[in-house]
Design a protein around this motif. Structure first.
Motif, PDB file in Angstrom:
ATOM      1  N   ARG A  76       0.816  -1.218   0.000  1.00  0.00           N
ATOM      2  CA  ARG A  76       0.000   0.000   0.000  1.00  0.00           C
ATOM      3  C   ARG A  76       0.851   1.271   0.000  1.00  0.00           C
ATOM      4  O   ARG A  76       0.331   2.361  -0.247  1.00  0.00           O
ATOM      5  N   GLY A  77       2.143   1.118   0.283  1.00  0.00           N
ATOM      6  CA  GLY A  77       3.004   2.291   0.341  1.00  0.00           C
ATOM      7  C   GLY A  77       2.697   3.164   1.538  1.00  0.00           C
ATOM      8  O   GLY A  77       2.565   4.393   1.416  1.00  0.00           O
ATOM      9  N   GLU A  78       2.580   2.526   2.711  1.00  0.00           N
ATOM     10  CA  GLU A  78       2.218   3.238   3.932  1.00  0.00           C
ATOM     11  C   GLU A  78       3.065   2.747   5.105  1.00  0.00           C
ATOM     12  O   GLU A  78       3.581   1.629   5.099  1.00  0.00           O
ATOM     13  N   ALA A  79       3.181   3.588   6.098  1.00  0.00           N
ATOM     14  CA  ALA A  79       3.844   3.227   7.351  1.00  0.00           C
ATOM     15  C   ALA A  79       2.993   3.755   8.492  1.00  0.00           C
ATOM     16  O   ALA A  79       2.608   4.930   8.488  1.00  0.00           O
ATOM     17  N   SER A  80       2.686   2.915   9.458  1.00  0.00           N
ATOM     18  CA  SER A  80       1.822   3.292  10.573  1.00  0.00           C
ATOM     19  C   SER A  80       2.658   3.702  11.775  1.00  0.00           C
ATOM     20  O   SER A  80       3.565   2.972  12.192  1.00  0.00           O
ATOM     21  N   LEU A  81       2.359   4.871  12.313  1.00  0.00           N
ATOM     22  CA  LEU A  81       3.010   5.355  13.529  1.00  0.00           C
ATOM     23  C   LEU A  81       2.057   5.118  14.695  1.00  0.00           C
ATOM     24  O   LEU A  81       0.940   5.638  14.700  1.00  0.00           O
ATOM     25  N   HIS A  82       2.504   4.350  15.672  1.00  0.00           N
ATOM     26  CA  HIS A  82       1.643   4.025  16.807  1.00  0.00           C
ATOM     27  C   HIS A  82       1.943   4.884  18.026  1.00  0.00           C
ATOM     28  O   HIS A  82       1.098   5.070  18.893  1.00  0.00           O
ATOM     29  N   GLN A  83       3.170   5.412  18.117  1.00  0.00           N
ATOM     30  CA  GLN A  83       3.553   6.229  19.260  1.00  0.00           C
ATOM     31  C   GLN A  83       4.059   7.574  18.760  1.00  0.00           C
ATOM     32  O   GLN A  83       5.204   7.713  18.365  1.00  0.00           O
ATOM     33  N   THR A  84       3.175   8.547  18.751  1.00  0.00           N
ATOM     34  CA  THR A  84       3.545   9.885  18.307  1.00  0.00           C
ATOM     35  C   THR A  84       3.592  10.827  19.492  1.00  0.00           C
ATOM     36  O   THR A  84       3.162  10.495  20.595  1.00  0.00           O
ATOM     37  N   LYS A  85       4.099  12.030  19.262  1.00  0.00           N
ATOM     38  CA  LYS A  85       4.232  13.015  20.339  1.00  0.00           C
ATOM     39  C   LYS A  85       2.883  13.349  20.955  1.00  0.00           C
ATOM     40  O   LYS A  85       2.763  13.564  22.158  1.00  0.00           O
ATOM     41  N   LEU A  90       6.523   7.400  -0.751  1.00  0.00           N
ATOM     42  CA  LEU A  90       6.711   7.550  -2.182  1.00  0.00           C
ATOM     43  C   LEU A  90       7.417   6.330  -2.755  1.00  0.00           C
ATOM     44  O   LEU A  90       8.121   5.602  -2.038  1.00  0.00           O
ATOM     45  N   PRO A  91       7.276   6.066  -4.055  1.00  0.00           N
ATOM     46  CA  PRO A  91       7.963   4.927  -4.685  1.00  0.00           C
ATOM     47  C   PRO A  91       9.471   4.925  -4.435  1.00  0.00           C
ATOM     48  O   PRO A  91      10.075   3.862  -4.253  1.00  0.00           O
ATOM     49  N   GLN A  92      10.081   6.127  -4.437  1.00  0.00           N
ATOM     50  CA  GLN A  92      11.525   6.202  -4.184  1.00  0.00           C
ATOM     51  C   GLN A  92      11.871   5.685  -2.789  1.00  0.00           C
ATOM     52  O   GLN A  92      12.910   5.042  -2.587  1.00  0.00           O
ATOM     53  N   VAL A  93      11.010   5.971  -1.814  1.00  0.00           N
ATOM     54  CA  VAL A  93      11.230   5.496  -0.445  1.00  0.00           C
ATOM     55  C   VAL A  93      11.055   3.988  -0.383  1.00  0.00           C
ATOM     56  O   VAL A  93      11.834   3.275   0.265  1.00  0.00           O
ATOM     57  N   LEU A  94      10.032   3.467  -1.065  1.00  0.00           N
ATOM     58  CA  LEU A  94       9.788   2.023  -1.077  1.00  0.00           C
ATOM     59  C   LEU A  94      10.956   1.276  -1.712  1.00  0.00           C
ATOM     60  O   LEU A  94      11.328   0.180  -1.248  1.00  0.00           O
ATOM     61  N   ASP A  95      11.541   1.849  -2.748  1.00  0.00           N
ATOM     62  CA  ASP A  95      12.702   1.210  -3.385  1.00  0.00           C
ATOM     63  C   ASP A  95      13.863   1.108  -2.406  1.00  0.00           C
ATOM     64  O   ASP A  95      14.573   0.083  -2.360  1.00  0.00           O
ATOM     65  N   PHE A 116      16.722  -3.062   2.306  1.00  0.00           N
ATOM     66  CA  PHE A 116      17.076  -3.441   3.674  1.00  0.00           C
ATOM     67  C   PHE A 116      16.038  -4.352   4.335  1.00  0.00           C
ATOM     68  O   PHE A 116      16.283  -4.878   5.420  1.00  0.00           O
ATOM     69  N   ALA A 117      14.910  -4.525   3.697  1.00  0.00           N
ATOM     70  CA  ALA A 117      13.811  -5.273   4.317  1.00  0.00           C
ATOM     71  C   ALA A 117      14.170  -6.744   4.522  1.00  0.00           C
ATOM     72  O   ALA A 117      14.667  -7.403   3.598  1.00  0.00           O
TER      73      ALA A 117
END
Length: 330
Positions: free
Chosen positions: A202-211, A221-226, A231-232
Protein backbone atom coordinates in the motif's frame (compact mmCIF):
# COMPACT_ATOMS: atom_id res chain seq x y z
CA UNK A 1 -18.99 12.83 63.93
CA UNK A 2 -21.18 14.76 61.49
CA UNK A 3 -20.82 14.55 57.71
CA UNK A 4 -19.19 18.01 57.21
CA UNK A 5 -16.55 17.16 59.82
CA UNK A 6 -15.83 13.81 58.13
CA UNK A 7 -15.34 15.56 54.80
CA UNK A 8 -13.00 18.11 56.38
CA UNK A 9 -10.92 15.36 58.01
CA UNK A 10 -10.70 13.47 54.69
CA UNK A 11 -9.49 16.60 52.89
CA UNK A 12 -6.92 17.47 55.54
CA UNK A 13 -4.25 14.91 54.50
CA UNK A 14 -4.72 15.91 50.86
CA UNK A 15 -4.31 19.59 51.64
CA UNK A 16 -1.14 18.89 53.65
CA UNK A 17 0.57 16.81 50.95
CA UNK A 18 3.60 18.68 49.65
CA UNK A 19 4.50 19.33 46.05
CA UNK A 20 7.45 16.95 46.43
CA UNK A 21 5.24 14.16 47.78
CA UNK A 22 2.67 14.40 45.01
CA UNK A 23 5.27 14.99 42.27
CA UNK A 24 7.07 11.84 43.42
CA UNK A 25 3.87 9.82 43.06
CA UNK A 26 3.17 11.41 39.67
CA UNK A 27 6.64 10.66 38.29
CA UNK A 28 6.40 7.06 39.49
CA UNK A 29 3.53 6.46 37.05
CA UNK A 30 4.33 9.09 34.42
CA UNK A 31 5.75 6.70 31.81
CA UNK A 32 3.35 3.85 32.68
CA UNK A 33 0.71 3.25 30.00
CA UNK A 34 -2.80 4.51 30.60
CA UNK A 35 -4.09 0.94 30.21
CA UNK A 36 -2.02 0.01 33.26
CA UNK A 37 -3.29 2.97 35.27
CA UNK A 38 -0.41 5.32 34.47
CA UNK A 39 -0.16 8.71 32.82
CA UNK A 40 1.27 7.47 29.54
CA UNK A 41 3.56 10.50 29.29
CA UNK A 42 6.24 10.62 26.61
CA UNK A 43 7.98 13.93 27.32
CA UNK A 44 11.40 12.76 28.48
CA UNK A 45 12.10 16.22 29.93
CA UNK A 46 8.97 16.33 32.11
CA UNK A 47 10.69 14.63 35.12
CA UNK A 48 13.63 17.03 34.88
CA UNK A 49 11.33 20.06 34.90
CA UNK A 50 9.21 18.81 37.76
CA UNK A 51 12.34 18.17 39.79
CA UNK A 52 13.15 21.86 39.32
CA UNK A 53 9.78 22.73 40.90
CA UNK A 54 10.51 20.24 43.69
CA UNK A 55 13.79 22.04 44.32
CA UNK A 56 12.15 25.46 44.38
CA UNK A 57 9.04 24.75 46.45
CA UNK A 58 8.93 21.03 47.13
CA UNK A 59 8.29 21.49 50.86
CA UNK A 60 5.12 23.54 50.31
CA UNK A 61 1.71 21.87 50.40
CA UNK A 62 0.56 21.61 46.78
CA UNK A 63 -2.85 23.00 47.71
CA UNK A 64 -1.28 26.04 49.43
CA UNK A 65 0.87 27.21 46.52
CA UNK A 66 -0.35 30.52 45.12
CA UNK A 67 -0.11 32.17 41.71
CA UNK A 68 2.52 34.49 43.20
CA UNK A 69 4.58 31.44 44.22
CA UNK A 70 4.42 30.12 40.66
CA UNK A 71 5.42 33.52 39.25
CA UNK A 72 8.34 33.69 41.68
CA UNK A 73 9.40 30.20 40.62
CA UNK A 74 9.32 31.12 36.95
CA UNK A 75 11.34 34.28 37.62
CA UNK A 76 13.91 32.21 39.49
CA UNK A 77 14.11 29.73 36.60
CA UNK A 78 14.51 32.64 34.16
CA UNK A 79 17.50 33.96 36.10
CA UNK A 80 19.27 30.61 36.33
CA UNK A 81 21.72 29.54 33.60
CA UNK A 82 20.10 27.43 30.90
CA UNK A 83 20.99 23.75 30.80
CA UNK A 84 21.35 21.37 27.86
CA UNK A 85 21.08 17.60 27.61
CA UNK A 86 24.48 15.94 28.02
CA UNK A 87 23.70 12.22 27.83
CA UNK A 88 22.73 9.68 30.45
CA UNK A 89 24.45 8.29 33.53
CA UNK A 90 25.07 4.61 34.30
CA UNK A 91 21.50 4.23 35.60
CA UNK A 92 19.95 5.73 32.49
CA UNK A 93 19.10 9.06 34.12
CA UNK A 94 19.32 12.12 31.86
CA UNK A 95 22.24 14.47 32.59
CA UNK A 96 22.12 18.23 31.95
CA UNK A 97 24.99 20.73 32.00
CA UNK A 98 25.03 24.51 32.10
CA UNK A 99 24.80 26.18 28.71
CA UNK A 100 27.46 28.84 29.02
CA UNK A 101 25.99 32.11 30.27
CA UNK A 102 22.70 31.72 28.40
CA UNK A 103 19.38 31.90 30.22
CA UNK A 104 16.12 30.06 29.67
CA UNK A 105 13.92 31.45 26.91
CA UNK A 106 10.21 32.17 27.15
CA UNK A 107 9.52 28.95 25.27
CA UNK A 108 11.53 26.91 27.76
CA UNK A 109 9.89 28.61 30.76
CA UNK A 110 6.49 27.77 29.30
CA UNK A 111 7.45 24.11 29.26
CA UNK A 112 8.25 24.31 32.98
CA UNK A 113 4.86 25.94 33.44
CA UNK A 114 3.13 23.17 31.45
CA UNK A 115 4.88 20.53 33.56
CA UNK A 116 3.44 22.10 36.72
CA UNK A 117 0.00 22.31 35.09
CA UNK A 118 0.25 18.61 34.30
CA UNK A 119 1.03 17.83 37.92
CA UNK A 120 -2.01 19.77 39.16
CA UNK A 121 -4.26 18.14 36.56
CA UNK A 122 -3.16 14.65 37.61
CA UNK A 123 -3.46 15.46 41.31
CA UNK A 124 -7.04 16.64 40.81
CA UNK A 125 -7.98 13.47 38.92
CA UNK A 126 -6.46 11.37 41.71
CA UNK A 127 -8.44 13.36 44.32
CA UNK A 128 -5.22 14.44 46.00
CA UNK A 129 -6.52 18.00 46.17
CA UNK A 130 -9.68 19.33 47.82
CA UNK A 131 -12.86 19.12 45.77
CA UNK A 132 -13.41 22.27 43.71
CA UNK A 133 -9.75 23.24 43.98
CA UNK A 134 -8.61 25.82 41.40
CA UNK A 135 -4.92 25.41 40.46
CA UNK A 136 -2.82 28.57 40.87
CA UNK A 137 -1.42 27.98 37.38
CA UNK A 138 -4.78 29.08 36.00
CA UNK A 139 -3.97 32.63 37.10
CA UNK A 140 -0.48 32.68 35.60
CA UNK A 141 0.08 33.77 32.01
CA UNK A 142 2.53 32.05 29.70
CA UNK A 143 5.67 33.87 28.65
CA UNK A 144 5.83 35.43 25.17
CA UNK A 145 7.41 33.12 22.61
CA UNK A 146 9.17 34.09 19.39
CA UNK A 147 7.69 32.93 16.11
CA UNK A 148 8.79 29.38 15.40
CA UNK A 149 11.97 28.94 13.42
CA UNK A 150 11.52 27.97 9.78
CA UNK A 151 14.72 26.66 8.20
CA UNK A 152 14.27 24.39 5.23
CA UNK A 153 16.43 23.03 2.44
CA UNK A 154 16.76 25.04 -0.72
CA UNK A 155 16.68 23.05 -3.94
CA UNK A 156 20.46 22.94 -4.33
CA UNK A 157 20.95 22.14 -0.64
CA UNK A 158 18.57 19.20 -0.85
CA UNK A 159 20.44 17.72 -3.80
CA UNK A 160 23.81 18.12 -2.09
CA UNK A 161 22.58 16.67 1.21
CA UNK A 162 20.99 13.61 -0.38
CA UNK A 163 24.16 12.99 -2.37
CA UNK A 164 26.26 13.17 0.79
CA UNK A 165 23.84 10.86 2.63
CA UNK A 166 24.01 8.37 -0.22
CA UNK A 167 27.74 7.97 0.39
CA UNK A 168 27.58 8.08 4.21
CA UNK A 169 29.34 5.59 6.47
CA UNK A 170 25.94 4.43 7.76
CA UNK A 171 24.13 2.84 4.78
CA UNK A 172 20.63 3.76 6.00
CA UNK A 173 21.21 7.48 6.45
CA UNK A 174 19.97 8.24 2.92
CA UNK A 175 16.75 6.31 3.60
CA UNK A 176 16.20 8.06 6.94
CA UNK A 177 16.72 11.55 5.51
CA UNK A 178 14.61 10.78 2.42
CA UNK A 179 11.75 9.60 4.63
CA UNK A 180 12.04 12.68 6.86
CA UNK A 181 11.87 15.03 3.86
CA UNK A 182 8.98 13.26 2.12
CA UNK A 183 6.80 12.43 5.15
CA UNK A 184 7.48 15.22 7.66
CA UNK A 185 7.73 12.63 10.43
CA UNK A 186 9.69 13.44 13.59
CA UNK A 187 13.06 11.82 14.23
CA UNK A 188 11.72 9.76 17.13
CA UNK A 189 8.76 8.56 15.06
CA UNK A 190 11.06 7.32 12.30
CA UNK A 191 13.57 5.74 14.65
CA UNK A 192 10.74 3.90 16.41
CA UNK A 193 9.39 2.46 13.16
CA UNK A 194 9.35 -1.35 12.93
CA UNK A 195 9.23 -3.40 9.76
CA UNK A 196 5.78 -4.73 10.66
CA UNK A 197 4.55 -1.12 10.63
CA UNK A 198 5.49 -0.77 6.96
CA UNK A 199 3.04 -1.88 4.28
CA UNK A 200 5.13 -2.14 1.13
CA UNK A 201 2.10 -3.01 -1.00
CA UNK A 202 0.00 0.00 0.00
CA UNK A 203 3.00 2.29 0.34
CA UNK A 204 2.22 3.24 3.93
CA UNK A 205 3.84 3.23 7.35
CA UNK A 206 1.82 3.29 10.57
CA UNK A 207 3.01 5.35 13.53
CA UNK A 208 1.64 4.02 16.81
CA UNK A 209 3.55 6.23 19.26
CA UNK A 210 3.54 9.89 18.31
CA UNK A 211 4.23 13.02 20.34
CA UNK A 212 0.51 13.74 20.62
CA UNK A 213 -0.29 10.11 21.42
CA UNK A 214 -2.25 9.78 18.17
CA UNK A 215 -1.90 7.12 15.52
CA UNK A 216 -0.85 8.41 12.13
CA UNK A 217 -0.19 6.90 8.71
CA UNK A 218 2.72 8.05 6.57
CA UNK A 219 2.46 7.98 2.78
CA UNK A 220 5.60 6.44 1.27
CA UNK A 221 6.71 7.55 -2.18
CA UNK A 222 7.96 4.93 -4.68
CA UNK A 223 11.53 6.20 -4.18
CA UNK A 224 11.23 5.50 -0.45
CA UNK A 225 9.79 2.02 -1.08
CA UNK A 226 12.70 1.21 -3.39
CA UNK A 227 15.16 2.14 -0.64
CA UNK A 228 13.25 0.21 2.00
CA UNK A 229 13.24 -2.90 -0.19
CA UNK A 230 17.05 -2.96 -0.11
CA UNK A 231 17.08 -3.44 3.67
CA UNK A 232 13.81 -5.27 4.32
CA UNK A 233 14.13 -8.74 5.94
CA UNK A 234 12.31 -11.70 4.42
CA UNK A 235 9.72 -11.64 7.20
CA UNK A 236 9.29 -7.85 7.06
CA UNK A 237 5.49 -7.94 7.32
CA UNK A 238 5.65 -9.58 10.77
CA UNK A 239 9.12 -8.51 11.94
CA UNK A 240 9.34 -6.47 15.14
CA UNK A 241 12.86 -5.35 14.26
CA UNK A 242 13.47 -1.61 14.05
CA UNK A 243 13.92 -0.29 10.53
CA UNK A 244 16.80 1.90 11.73
CA UNK A 245 18.17 -0.41 14.40
CA UNK A 246 21.64 -0.42 15.88
CA UNK A 247 23.83 -3.33 14.80
CA UNK A 248 25.37 -3.57 18.29
CA UNK A 249 22.09 -3.22 20.18
CA UNK A 250 19.28 -4.29 17.83
CA UNK A 251 16.60 -3.28 20.34
CA UNK A 252 17.83 0.33 20.13
CA UNK A 253 17.86 2.78 17.19
CA UNK A 254 21.16 3.49 15.50
CA UNK A 255 23.03 6.53 16.88
CA UNK A 256 23.40 8.39 13.60
CA UNK A 257 24.54 11.80 14.89
CA UNK A 258 28.12 11.44 13.63
CA UNK A 259 27.06 10.25 10.17
CA UNK A 260 24.51 13.08 9.97
CA UNK A 261 27.04 15.78 10.90
CA UNK A 262 29.54 14.39 8.41
CA UNK A 263 26.91 14.55 5.66
CA UNK A 264 26.06 18.17 6.51
CA UNK A 265 29.74 19.09 6.42
CA UNK A 266 30.32 17.35 3.10
CA UNK A 267 27.25 19.10 1.64
CA UNK A 268 28.43 22.45 2.97
CA UNK A 269 25.16 23.09 4.82
CA UNK A 270 25.28 25.28 7.93
CA UNK A 271 22.75 26.10 10.63
CA UNK A 272 20.62 23.03 9.96
CA UNK A 273 19.15 20.47 12.36
CA UNK A 274 17.57 17.11 11.63
CA UNK A 275 14.23 18.54 12.79
CA UNK A 276 14.50 21.07 9.97
CA UNK A 277 13.77 18.24 7.55
CA UNK A 278 10.26 18.34 9.00
CA UNK A 279 10.14 22.07 8.25
CA UNK A 280 11.37 21.24 4.75
CA UNK A 281 8.39 18.92 4.16
CA UNK A 282 5.94 21.52 5.46
CA UNK A 283 7.51 24.39 3.52
CA UNK A 284 7.55 22.45 0.24
CA UNK A 285 3.91 21.47 0.85
CA UNK A 286 2.86 25.09 1.44
CA UNK A 287 4.73 26.29 -1.62
CA UNK A 288 2.94 23.73 -3.78
CA UNK A 289 -0.55 24.70 -2.72
CA UNK A 290 -1.28 22.56 0.34
CA UNK A 291 -3.62 24.23 2.84
CA UNK A 292 -2.59 24.75 6.45
CA UNK A 293 -5.19 22.15 7.44
CA UNK A 294 -3.60 19.59 5.11
CA UNK A 295 -0.13 20.38 6.42
CA UNK A 296 -1.31 20.09 10.04
CA UNK A 297 -2.89 16.73 9.27
CA UNK A 298 0.27 15.42 7.60
CA UNK A 299 2.49 16.58 10.46
CA UNK A 300 0.15 15.28 13.16
CA UNK A 301 -0.68 18.66 14.70
CA UNK A 302 -4.05 18.95 16.43
CA UNK A 303 -4.39 22.67 15.78
CA UNK A 304 -3.35 25.11 13.08
CA UNK A 305 -1.27 27.21 15.48
CA UNK A 306 1.90 25.20 14.93
CA UNK A 307 1.66 25.42 11.13
CA UNK A 308 0.75 29.11 10.92
CA UNK A 309 4.47 29.81 10.48
CA UNK A 310 4.17 28.41 6.94
CA UNK A 311 1.24 30.65 5.96
CA UNK A 312 3.48 33.16 4.15
CA UNK A 313 4.61 30.36 1.85
CA UNK A 314 1.10 29.46 0.71
CA UNK A 315 0.09 32.77 -0.88
CA UNK A 316 -0.62 31.13 -4.24
CA UNK A 317 -3.08 28.63 -2.76
CA UNK A 318 -4.91 31.43 -0.95
CA UNK A 319 -5.01 33.43 -4.17
CA UNK A 320 -6.66 30.50 -5.96
CA UNK A 321 -9.15 30.11 -3.12
CA UNK A 322 -10.11 33.79 -3.15
CA UNK A 323 -10.46 33.72 -6.94
CA UNK A 324 -12.82 30.74 -6.76
CA UNK A 325 -14.94 32.35 -4.06
CA UNK A 326 -15.47 35.66 -5.84
CA UNK A 327 -15.38 34.55 -9.47
CA UNK A 328 -18.42 36.07 -11.21
CA UNK A 329 -19.65 37.76 -8.03
CA UNK A 330 -17.80 41.04 -8.20
Amino acid sequence: MNAPQEMADAAAPQSAATLADIAGRYLAVYTVSTDAGGVGGRDSNRPYRLKAWMRLMGDKPLAAITADDVEDGLRHLAEEPARVFAGKDADGNRIFRKKGHGQRTGSTLNRYYVALCGLYSWARKQRLLPRGFVPPTRHVEKRPEPRGRVRYLKEEERALLLKACRGASWPRLYLLVLMAITTGARRGELLGLRWCDVDMTRGEASLHQTKNDDQRVLVLLPQVLDELAQFAPKDASVSLALVFRSSLRPSQPFAFKTAWQEALTQAGIDNFRFHDLRHTFASYSAQHGASLLEIADALGHRTLKMVSRYSHLSTDSRRRMVSRVFEGRI
